[in-house]
Motif scaffolding. Structure first.
Motif, PDB file in Angstrom:
ATOM      1  N   ALA A  60       0.801  -1.217   0.000  1.00 13.31           N
ATOM      2  CA  ALA A  60       0.000   0.000   0.000  1.00 13.31           C
ATOM      3  C   ALA A  60       0.837   1.272   0.000  1.00 13.31           C
ATOM      4  O   ALA A  60       0.296   2.358  -0.003  1.00 13.31           O
ATOM      5  CB  ALA A  60      -0.931   0.004   1.214  1.00 13.31           C
ATOM      6  N   GLY A  61       2.151   1.134  -0.008  1.00 10.72           N
ATOM      7  CA  GLY A  61       2.977   2.329  -0.019  1.00 10.72           C
ATOM      8  C   GLY A  61       4.449   1.976  -0.137  1.00 10.72           C
ATOM      9  O   GLY A  61       4.863   0.882   0.242  1.00 10.72           O
ATOM     10  N   GLN A 103      11.583   0.872   1.404  1.00 10.97           N
ATOM     11  CA  GLN A 103      10.658   0.456   2.463  1.00 10.97           C
ATOM     12  C   GLN A 103       9.300   0.178   1.854  1.00 10.97           C
ATOM     13  O   GLN A 103       8.773   0.999   1.104  1.00 10.97           O
ATOM     14  CB  GLN A 103      10.537   1.543   3.530  1.00 10.97           C
ATOM     15  CG  GLN A 103       9.582   1.149   4.652  1.00 10.97           C
ATOM     16  CD  GLN A 103       9.607   2.171   5.759  1.00 10.97           C
ATOM     17  OE1 GLN A 103      10.539   2.210   6.538  1.00 10.97           O
ATOM     18  NE2 GLN A 103       8.587   3.007   5.822  1.00 10.97           N
ATOM     19  N   CYS A 104       8.730  -0.965   2.198  1.00 15.61           N
ATOM     20  CA  CYS A 104       7.432  -1.389   1.686  1.00 15.61           C
ATOM     21  C   CYS A 104       6.415  -1.334   2.826  1.00 15.61           C
ATOM     22  O   CYS A 104       6.664  -1.896   3.889  1.00 15.61           O
ATOM     23  CB  CYS A 104       7.516  -2.813   1.141  1.00 15.61           C
ATOM     24  SG  CYS A 104       8.902  -3.071   0.003  1.00 15.61           S
ATOM     25  N   GLU A 105       5.299  -0.667   2.590  1.00 19.45           N
ATOM     26  CA  GLU A 105       4.261  -0.515   3.600  1.00 19.45           C
ATOM     27  C   GLU A 105       3.023  -1.271   3.126  1.00 19.45           C
ATOM     28  O   GLU A 105       2.739  -1.319   1.929  1.00 19.45           O
ATOM     29  CB  GLU A 105       3.966   0.966   3.798  1.00 19.45           C
ATOM     30  CG  GLU A 105       5.211   1.741   4.235  1.00 19.45           C
ATOM     31  CD  GLU A 105       5.221   3.186   3.791  1.00 19.45           C
ATOM     32  OE1 GLU A 105       4.166   3.723   3.418  1.00 19.45           O
ATOM     33  OE2 GLU A 105       6.318   3.775   3.815  1.00 19.45           O
ATOM     34  N   ALA A 107      -1.226  -2.486   3.686  1.00 17.18           N
ATOM     35  CA  ALA A 107      -2.549  -2.163   4.203  1.00 17.18           C
ATOM     36  C   ALA A 107      -2.918  -3.157   5.305  1.00 17.18           C
ATOM     37  O   ALA A 107      -2.472  -4.306   5.294  1.00 17.18           O
ATOM     38  CB  ALA A 107      -3.586  -2.242   3.076  1.00 17.18           C
ATOM     39  N   ASN A 108      -3.709  -2.709   6.239  1.00 14.13           N
ATOM     40  CA  ASN A 108      -4.278  -3.535   7.306  1.00 14.13           C
ATOM     41  C   ASN A 108      -3.255  -4.066   8.294  1.00 14.13           C
ATOM     42  O   ASN A 108      -3.491  -5.075   8.955  1.00 14.13           O
ATOM     43  CB  ASN A 108      -5.102  -4.688   6.711  1.00 14.13           C
ATOM     44  CG  ASN A 108      -6.165  -4.181   5.763  1.00 14.13           C
ATOM     45  OD1 ASN A 108      -6.875  -3.234   6.094  1.00 14.13           O
ATOM     46  ND2 ASN A 108      -6.251  -4.755   4.594  1.00 14.13           N
ATOM     47  N   THR A 109      -2.100  -3.403   8.401  1.00  8.89           N
ATOM     48  CA  THR A 109      -1.091  -3.756   9.390  1.00  8.89           C
ATOM     49  C   THR A 109      -0.139  -2.578   9.567  1.00  8.89           C
ATOM     50  O   THR A 109      -0.011  -1.742   8.674  1.00  8.89           O
ATOM     51  CB  THR A 109      -0.293  -5.017   9.003  1.00  8.89           C
ATOM     52  OG1 THR A 109       0.615  -5.350  10.060  1.00  8.89           O
ATOM     53  CG2 THR A 109       0.467  -4.825   7.714  1.00  8.89           C
ATOM     54  N   THR A 110       0.525  -2.543  10.701  1.00  2.14           N
ATOM     55  CA  THR A 110       1.575  -1.541  10.907  1.00  2.14           C
ATOM     56  C   THR A 110       2.942  -2.110  10.555  1.00  2.14           C
ATOM     57  O   THR A 110       3.938  -1.396  10.583  1.00  2.14           O
ATOM     58  CB  THR A 110       1.585  -1.051  12.368  1.00  2.14           C
ATOM     59  OG1 THR A 110       1.753  -2.175  13.224  1.00  2.14           O
ATOM     60  CG2 THR A 110       0.300  -0.302  12.707  1.00  2.14           C
ATOM     61  N   ALA A 111       3.006  -3.390  10.205  1.00  5.02           N
ATOM     62  CA  ALA A 111       4.271  -4.025   9.834  1.00  5.02           C
ATOM     63  C   ALA A 111       4.765  -3.455   8.506  1.00  5.02           C
ATOM     64  O   ALA A 111       3.978  -3.201   7.593  1.00  5.02           O
ATOM     65  CB  ALA A 111       4.097  -5.535   9.728  1.00  5.02           C
ATOM     66  N   GLN A 112       6.075  -3.261   8.413  1.00  4.39           N
ATOM     67  CA  GLN A 112       6.718  -2.770   7.198  1.00  4.39           C
ATOM     68  C   GLN A 112       7.950  -3.617   6.925  1.00  4.39           C
ATOM     69  O   GLN A 112       8.520  -4.202   7.835  1.00  4.39           O
ATOM     70  CB  GLN A 112       7.151  -1.313   7.370  1.00  4.39           C
ATOM     71  CG  GLN A 112       6.019  -0.371   7.673  1.00  4.39           C
ATOM     72  CD  GLN A 112       6.514   1.031   8.001  1.00  4.39           C
ATOM     73  OE1 GLN A 112       7.578   1.210   8.555  1.00  4.39           O
ATOM     74  NE2 GLN A 112       5.717   2.024   7.653  1.00  4.39           N
ATOM     75  N   VAL A 142      -1.061   0.199  -4.823  1.00  4.95           N
ATOM     76  CA  VAL A 142       0.190   0.075  -5.560  1.00  4.95           C
ATOM     77  C   VAL A 142       0.019  -1.005  -6.629  1.00  4.95           C
ATOM     78  O   VAL A 142      -0.370  -2.131  -6.321  1.00  4.95           O
ATOM     79  CB  VAL A 142       1.359  -0.283  -4.618  1.00  4.95           C
ATOM     80  CG1 VAL A 142       2.638  -0.513  -5.410  1.00  4.95           C
ATOM     81  CG2 VAL A 142       1.558   0.817  -3.583  1.00  4.95           C
ATOM     82  N   LYS A 143       0.310  -0.659  -7.871  1.00  2.00           N
ATOM     83  CA  LYS A 143       0.236  -1.621  -8.972  1.00  2.00           C
ATOM     84  C   LYS A 143       1.554  -2.338  -9.183  1.00  2.00           C
ATOM     85  O   LYS A 143       1.588  -3.524  -9.473  1.00  2.00           O
ATOM     86  CB  LYS A 143      -0.189  -0.907 -10.248  1.00  2.00           C
ATOM     87  CG  LYS A 143      -1.600  -0.338 -10.188  1.00  2.00           C
ATOM     88  CD  LYS A 143      -1.895   0.594 -11.347  1.00  2.00           C
ATOM     89  CE  LYS A 143      -2.231  -0.133 -12.612  1.00  2.00           C
ATOM     90  NZ  LYS A 143      -2.703   0.793 -13.672  1.00  2.00           N
ATOM     91  N   SER A 144       2.676  -1.599  -9.048  1.00  2.59           N
ATOM     92  CA  SER A 144       3.988  -2.223  -9.246  1.00  2.59           C
ATOM     93  C   SER A 144       5.076  -1.385  -8.602  1.00  2.59           C
ATOM     94  O   SER A 144       4.938  -0.178  -8.444  1.00  2.59           O
ATOM     95  CB  SER A 144       4.285  -2.433 -10.731  1.00  2.59           C
ATOM     96  OG  SER A 144       4.454  -1.188 -11.373  1.00  2.59           O
TER      97      SER A 144
END
Length: 148
Positions: A60-61, A103-105, A107-112, A142-144
């Motif tokens: 998601a980010g 860094q990959c973020e 959805a539905n969690t605070t884990a990164q 995010v698509k890619s």
């Protein structure tokens, strides 16, 4: 593949990487599309029951850092292009003694997740779905993600 073919295949891969040049090496990085997370919540007081949603933890980010993420030196994209259904952000990564981090973020969690990018990576491109967000006005889909 036979054992006789392995050295030839590995040699061809090495040759292709060498011909690509020092800044176009074959190293690439991307974010995993989902992240398995095990959560354990504690009810704040009696009378409350903890439950868990079935929602996926989709990417998601994305953040690109100059140096480790703990230093919080996030970079803004060098370019952003918008099409009818996509927003594409691009970072041009010049040589850095500190290194760059992806860094990959989710959805539905605070884990990164985060990792240092190989020194040969000189460009990262992230594509987002335009006008499509998690939770309505939440984070873009995010698509890619492609760093090379």
């Amino acid at each position: 593949m036979s054992n006789e073919m392995k050295p030839i295949t590995l040699g061809l891969i090495a040759l292709a990487c060498a011909l690509a040049g020092p800044r176009r090496a074959c190293a690439q990085a991307t974010c995993p599309p989902e992240l398995a997370v095990e959560q354990k919540a504690v009810a704040p007081e009696s009378g409350w029951t903890v439950t868990y949603s079935p929602y996926q933890t989709a990417i998601a980010g994305v953040t690109i850092f100059d140096g480790p993420p703990s230093e919080q030196a996030s970079l803004v994209p060098d370019n952003q292009k918008t099409t009818a259904d996509t927003v594409i952000q691009t970072w041009q990564l010049r040589s850095s003694g500190r290194g760059y981090w992806l860094q990959c973020e989710y959805a539905n969690t605070t884990a990164q997740l985060y990792r240092r990018l190989p020194a040969s990576v000189s460009r990262c491109e992230v594509s987002y779905a335009r006008n499509l967000h998690f939770g309505g006005a939440g984070r873009a889909v995010v698509k890619s993600v492609n760093c090379k």
